[in-house]
Design a protein around this motif. Structure first.
Motif, short mmCIF file in Angstrom:
data_model
loop_
_atom_site.label_atom_id
_atom_site.label_comp_id
_atom_site.label_asym_id
_atom_site.label_seq_id
_atom_site.Cartn_x
_atom_site.Cartn_y
_atom_site.Cartn_z
N ALA A 58 -12.40 44.11 71.27
CA ALA A 58 -11.29 44.84 71.39
C ALA A 58 -10.04 43.92 71.46
O ALA A 58 -10.29 42.81 72.33
CB ALA A 58 -11.41 45.90 72.45
N PHE A 59 -9.01 43.94 70.90
CA PHE A 59 -7.77 43.06 70.95
C PHE A 59 -6.66 43.83 71.60
O PHE A 59 -6.18 44.85 70.77
CB PHE A 59 -7.54 42.42 69.55
N LEU A 60 -5.90 43.31 72.57
CA LEU A 60 -4.55 43.73 72.87
C LEU A 60 -3.70 43.09 72.14
O LEU A 60 -3.47 42.00 72.17
CB LEU A 60 -4.59 43.57 74.43
N VAL A 61 -3.00 44.02 71.41
CA VAL A 61 -1.91 43.37 70.60
C VAL A 61 -0.71 43.87 70.88
O VAL A 61 -0.42 44.84 71.65
CB VAL A 61 -2.17 43.87 69.10
N PHE A 120 1.67 46.26 65.82
CA PHE A 120 0.80 47.18 65.58
C PHE A 120 0.74 47.77 64.13
O PHE A 120 -0.16 47.85 63.35
CB PHE A 120 0.66 48.15 66.46
N ASP A 121 1.88 48.56 63.90
CA ASP A 121 2.05 49.01 62.49
C ASP A 121 1.85 47.97 61.46
O ASP A 121 1.41 48.15 60.29
CB ASP A 121 3.48 49.60 62.41
N PHE A 136 -3.67 56.04 77.04
CA PHE A 136 -2.87 55.35 78.04
C PHE A 136 -1.60 54.74 77.51
O PHE A 136 -1.00 53.88 78.13
CB PHE A 136 -3.76 53.92 78.58
N GLY A 137 -0.71 55.71 77.09
CA GLY A 137 0.71 55.41 76.68
C GLY A 137 0.65 54.57 75.71
O GLY A 137 1.90 54.35 75.35
N GLY A 138 -0.23 54.00 74.84
CA GLY A 138 -0.10 53.18 74.01
C GLY A 138 -0.76 53.63 72.49
O GLY A 138 -0.87 54.81 72.29
N ARG A 139 -0.98 52.68 71.51
CA ARG A 139 -1.60 53.23 70.29
C ARG A 139 -2.80 52.16 70.22
O ARG A 139 -3.05 51.13 70.68
CB ARG A 139 -0.74 53.01 69.12
N GLY A 140 -3.93 52.94 69.47
CA GLY A 140 -5.01 52.02 69.28
C GLY A 140 -5.71 52.60 67.82
O GLY A 140 -5.46 53.81 67.35
N ALA A 141 -6.58 51.86 67.38
CA ALA A 141 -7.30 52.04 66.12
C ALA A 141 -8.66 51.19 66.04
O ALA A 141 -8.62 50.02 66.76
CB ALA A 141 -6.22 51.79 65.03
N TYR A 142 -9.52 51.62 65.56
CA TYR A 142 -11.03 51.10 65.41
C TYR A 142 -10.99 50.95 63.69
O TYR A 142 -10.70 51.49 63.06
CB TYR A 142 -12.01 51.73 65.94
N PHE A 143 -11.81 49.73 63.28
CA PHE A 143 -12.24 49.48 62.05
C PHE A 143 -13.40 48.40 61.94
O PHE A 143 -13.66 47.74 63.04
CB PHE A 143 -10.93 48.78 61.31
N ASN A 167 -17.63 46.51 65.13
CA ASN A 167 -16.41 47.55 65.42
C ASN A 167 -15.29 47.14 66.01
O ASN A 167 -15.27 46.77 67.25
CB ASN A 167 -17.22 48.81 66.19
N MET A 168 -14.28 46.57 65.32
CA MET A 168 -12.96 45.99 65.86
C MET A 168 -12.08 46.92 66.37
O MET A 168 -12.03 48.10 65.83
CB MET A 168 -12.47 45.14 64.84
N GLU A 169 -11.38 46.65 67.46
CA GLU A 169 -10.30 47.54 68.10
C GLU A 169 -9.05 46.89 68.10
O GLU A 169 -9.17 45.77 68.71
CB GLU A 169 -11.01 48.25 69.15
N ILE A 170 -7.92 47.32 67.84
CA ILE A 170 -6.47 46.95 68.31
C ILE A 170 -6.29 48.02 69.16
O ILE A 170 -6.15 49.02 68.68
CB ILE A 170 -5.86 46.78 67.12
N MET A 171 -5.40 47.67 69.95
CA MET A 171 -4.65 48.52 71.12
C MET A 171 -3.59 47.81 71.84
O MET A 171 -3.42 46.65 71.98
CB MET A 171 -5.82 48.82 72.05
N THR A 172 -2.62 48.60 71.90
CA THR A 172 -1.18 48.13 72.60
C THR A 172 -1.39 48.36 73.88
O THR A 172 -0.20 47.79 74.57
CB THR A 172 -0.02 48.90 71.99
#
Length: 139
Positions: free
Chosen positions: A74-77, A82-83, A112-119, A126-131
């Motif tokens: 998981a990566f906090l970006v 993000f877009d 948690f008030g952010g945005r996230g996605a998995y790929f 299983n990679m995750e990006i989250m703001t």
């Protein structure tokens, strides 16, 4: 006396690096670096590093003779990047999902008030990006 940059307070523990097993270390490192907008570093022994910019390095290690056991990373970006990351996933034809089980394709979550996605990466990690970081009790 000032601390040396790598000296940490005695109460601090920090992740320095972790190994990511891959069938093709260059393919996997370049894929993730491209999605996150990072660069692949010079080989270091059997490892091909991707520096995350926060003192943590992912060291891609080629494992061709054994099956790869998928892991979760998981990566906090930054929200303003993000877009662009989602657009990069779309450009390379990689499906992203709102959930870790990959049941909501082409959607992002609002945890948690952010945005996230998995790929998935080329080896099925299983990679995750989250703001926004996940809220944890007591934090």
């Amino acid at each position: 006396m000032p601390q040396h940059p790598v000296d940490l307070p005695t109460t601090t523990v920090r992740l320095d690096h972790t190994v990511v097993h891959a069938t093709d270390r260059r393919l996997s490192a370049e894929f993730l670096a491209a999605i996150l907008g990072l660069e692949v570093g010079a080989p270091f022994g059997p490892f091909l590093p991707v520096d995350l910019g926060n003192g943590v390095t992912l060291d891609f290690y080629e494992k061709r003779d054994e099956p790869i056991q998928p892991q979760h990373y998981a990566f906090l970006v930054p929200d303003d990047r993000f877009d662009t990351m989602i657009a990069r996933l779309e450009a390379v034809g990689t499906t992203f999902y709102a959930d870790p089980r990959h049941t909501e394709p082409g959607r992002v979550n609002g945890l948690f008030g952010g945005r996230g996605a998995y790929f998935d990466d080329p080896d099925g990690h299983n990679m995750e990006i989250m703001t926004r970081p996940y809220a944890r009790p007591g934090s």
